[in-house]
Scaffold this motif. Structure first.
Motif, PDB file in Angstrom:
ATOM      1  N   ARG A  49       4.388   5.792  -7.303  1.00 21.63           N
ATOM      2  CA  ARG A  49       4.396   4.469  -6.682  1.00 21.63           C
ATOM      3  C   ARG A  49       3.473   4.373  -5.470  1.00 21.63           C
ATOM      4  O   ARG A  49       3.617   3.475  -4.643  1.00 21.63           O
ATOM      5  CB  ARG A  49       5.831   4.083  -6.300  1.00 21.63           C
ATOM      6  CG  ARG A  49       6.505   5.082  -5.395  1.00 21.63           C
ATOM      7  CD  ARG A  49       8.019   4.986  -5.453  1.00 21.63           C
ATOM      8  NE  ARG A  49       8.559   3.887  -4.691  1.00 21.63           N
ATOM      9  CZ  ARG A  49       9.884   3.655  -4.577  1.00 21.63           C
ATOM     10  NH1 ARG A  49      10.760   4.417  -5.192  1.00 21.63           N
ATOM     11  NH2 ARG A  49      10.320   2.654  -3.868  1.00 21.63           N
ATOM     12  N   THR A  50       2.500   5.267  -5.377  1.00 16.51           N
ATOM     13  CA  THR A  50       1.555   5.249  -4.258  1.00 16.51           C
ATOM     14  C   THR A  50       0.628   4.037  -4.357  1.00 16.51           C
ATOM     15  O   THR A  50      -0.070   3.878  -5.360  1.00 16.51           O
ATOM     16  CB  THR A  50       0.700   6.524  -4.240  1.00 16.51           C
ATOM     17  OG1 THR A  50       1.542   7.664  -4.216  1.00 16.51           O
ATOM     18  CG2 THR A  50      -0.206   6.542  -3.011  1.00 16.51           C
ATOM     19  N   PRO A  51       0.577   3.175  -3.351  1.00 12.79           N
ATOM     20  CA  PRO A  51      -0.332   2.023  -3.403  1.00 12.79           C
ATOM     21  C   PRO A  51      -1.765   2.449  -3.094  1.00 12.79           C
ATOM     22  O   PRO A  51      -1.999   3.441  -2.400  1.00 12.79           O
ATOM     23  CB  PRO A  51       0.218   1.095  -2.317  1.00 12.79           C
ATOM     24  CG  PRO A  51       0.841   2.019  -1.325  1.00 12.79           C
ATOM     25  CD  PRO A  51       1.410   3.164  -2.121  1.00 12.79           C
ATOM     26  N   ASN A  52      -2.726   1.714  -3.610  1.00 10.62           N
ATOM     27  CA  ASN A  52      -4.137   2.040  -3.376  1.00 10.62           C
ATOM     28  C   ASN A  52      -4.665   1.292  -2.159  1.00 10.62           C
ATOM     29  O   ASN A  52      -5.699   0.624  -2.205  1.00 10.62           O
ATOM     30  CB  ASN A  52      -4.982   1.727  -4.612  1.00 10.62           C
ATOM     31  CG  ASN A  52      -4.965   0.256  -4.983  1.00 10.62           C
ATOM     32  OD1 ASN A  52      -3.958  -0.428  -4.784  1.00 10.62           O
ATOM     33  ND2 ASN A  52      -6.072  -0.247  -5.527  1.00 10.62           N
ATOM     34  N   ARG A  53      -3.947   1.415  -1.049  1.00 11.74           N
ATOM     35  CA  ARG A  53      -4.405   0.833   0.217  1.00 11.74           C
ATOM     36  C   ARG A  53      -3.833   1.655   1.355  1.00 11.74           C
ATOM     37  O   ARG A  53      -2.782   2.282   1.228  1.00 11.74           O
ATOM     38  CB  ARG A  53      -4.006  -0.620   0.357  1.00 11.74           C
ATOM     39  CG  ARG A  53      -2.528  -0.896   0.460  1.00 11.74           C
ATOM     40  CD  ARG A  53      -2.230  -2.303   0.961  1.00 11.74           C
ATOM     41  NE  ARG A  53      -2.876  -3.341   0.193  1.00 11.74           N
ATOM     42  CZ  ARG A  53      -3.829  -4.130   0.679  1.00 11.74           C
ATOM     43  NH1 ARG A  53      -4.232  -4.007   1.924  1.00 11.74           N
ATOM     44  NH2 ARG A  53      -4.358  -5.076  -0.064  1.00 11.74           N
ATOM     45  N   LYS A  54      -4.528   1.646   2.472  1.00  9.71           N
ATOM     46  CA  LYS A  54      -4.089   2.392   3.637  1.00  9.71           C
ATOM     47  C   LYS A  54      -2.868   1.716   4.262  1.00  9.71           C
ATOM     48  O   LYS A  54      -2.829   0.491   4.400  1.00  9.71           O
ATOM     49  CB  LYS A  54      -5.213   2.486   4.677  1.00  9.71           C
ATOM     50  CG  LYS A  54      -6.398   3.330   4.226  1.00  9.71           C
ATOM     51  CD  LYS A  54      -6.021   4.791   4.045  1.00  9.71           C
ATOM     52  CE  LYS A  54      -7.249   5.623   3.665  1.00  9.71           C
ATOM     53  NZ  LYS A  54      -6.887   7.055   3.459  1.00  9.71           N
ATOM     54  N   LEU A  55      -1.905   2.528   4.643  1.00  6.52           N
ATOM     55  CA  LEU A  55      -0.690   2.025   5.264  1.00  6.52           C
ATOM     56  C   LEU A  55      -0.586   2.509   6.698  1.00  6.52           C
ATOM     57  O   LEU A  55      -1.184   3.520   7.069  1.00  6.52           O
ATOM     58  CB  LEU A  55       0.541   2.507   4.480  1.00  6.52           C
ATOM     59  CG  LEU A  55       0.585   2.198   2.980  1.00  6.52           C
ATOM     60  CD1 LEU A  55       1.859   2.749   2.373  1.00  6.52           C
ATOM     61  CD2 LEU A  55       0.461   0.707   2.719  1.00  6.52           C
TER      62      LEU A  55
END
Length: 251
Positions: free
Chosen positions: A160-166
């Motif tokens: 579930r890792t999103p492809n944007r910096k958090l």
């Protein structure tokens, strides 16, 4: 529009509590259900509960997923969550939040943040003393390029890792990971089943002895008593059976 995407197979005894914890801050809830686990075990409880909650108006849409047993469990889980993400795009969502039945929040977090987790063991009033050593992605901005996979700047569940910096958020995800009416079903069908099997004997001992102040051997942590934050009332599984070694590494 903010959309929560639930991945469901079992753990349905916690699902309504989880939905109740976020419903006021979420516009639409969709569930991706499966009747067969990623290890090939048939169980309809999660799907049936989702249908029940759909009729009650707590879930807005149900999508079914059939795992490919030629794939390993983590690959199937990533495909399943990606299917839910695709539906969220079709519905015109602006933000999405990946969820499991055993995850609860005191409030929906701000967008594009990673959050710390507190894990619960056996009872909804027994919690790990320290945070987990990884994070969970909370509410994530949704656009046409959104996908699962890539780098977000934190160690989070790769399914579930999103492809944007958090950035680091301040909310805490309450993870009732080892609170079940049937903990053995979870163990036998977890994506991390082979890792759990390696510590199965210790997990069984810990489950039998779990109490305030108990030092866990299954993981390097201590249990502490906390309030029942979400008023969870379920029959608690009393014991852990031996994990079936023959299927522990089944793909």
């Amino acid at each position: 529009m903010k959309i929560a995407i639930y991945s469901i197979w079992d753990g349905e005894e916690l699902l309504k509590y989880s939905i109740d914890s976020i419903r006021s801050g979420i516009d639409k809830i969709i569930s991706v259900t499966q009747l067969k686990s990623n290890h090939g075990v048939f169980y309809s409880g999660g799907h049936d509960k989702a249908v029940e909650l759909l009729k009650m108006g707590l879930i807005d849409e149900i999508i079914e997923y059939e795992p490919n047993l030629k794939y390993n469990p983590m690959r199937n889980e990533k495909i399943k969550r990606s299917k839910g993400l695709g539906v969220a795009k079709q519905l015109g969502g602006d933000y999405y939040m990946m969820m499991d039945c055993d995850e609860m929040w005191l409030k929906v977090p701000k967008p594009n943040q990673a959050h710390q987790m507190k894990t619960f063991f056996k009872y909804p009033t027994l919690q790990y003393e320290t945070y987990e050593n990884y994070h969970v992605a909370g509410l994530i901005e949704l656009n046409s390029s959104s996908k699962i996979g890539g780098s977000c700047g934190f160690w989070v569940d790769p399914t579930r890792t999103p492809n944007r910096k958090l950035t680091l958020g301040s909310e805490i995800m309450h993870h009732y990971s080892y609170v079940r009416t049937d903990i053995n079903r979870k163990i036998e069908n977890s994506s991390a089943k082979s890792n759990i099997f390696a510590k199965n004997k210790q997990l069984k001992t810990d489950y039998e002895k779990a109490c305030n102040g108990y030092e866990l051997g299954f993981t390097d942590n201590k249990l502490v008593s906390v309030p029942n934050y979400f008023n969870i009332e379920i029959p608690i599984c009393k014991s852990v059976q031996g994990v079936n070694e023959a299927t522990a590494n089944r793909k």
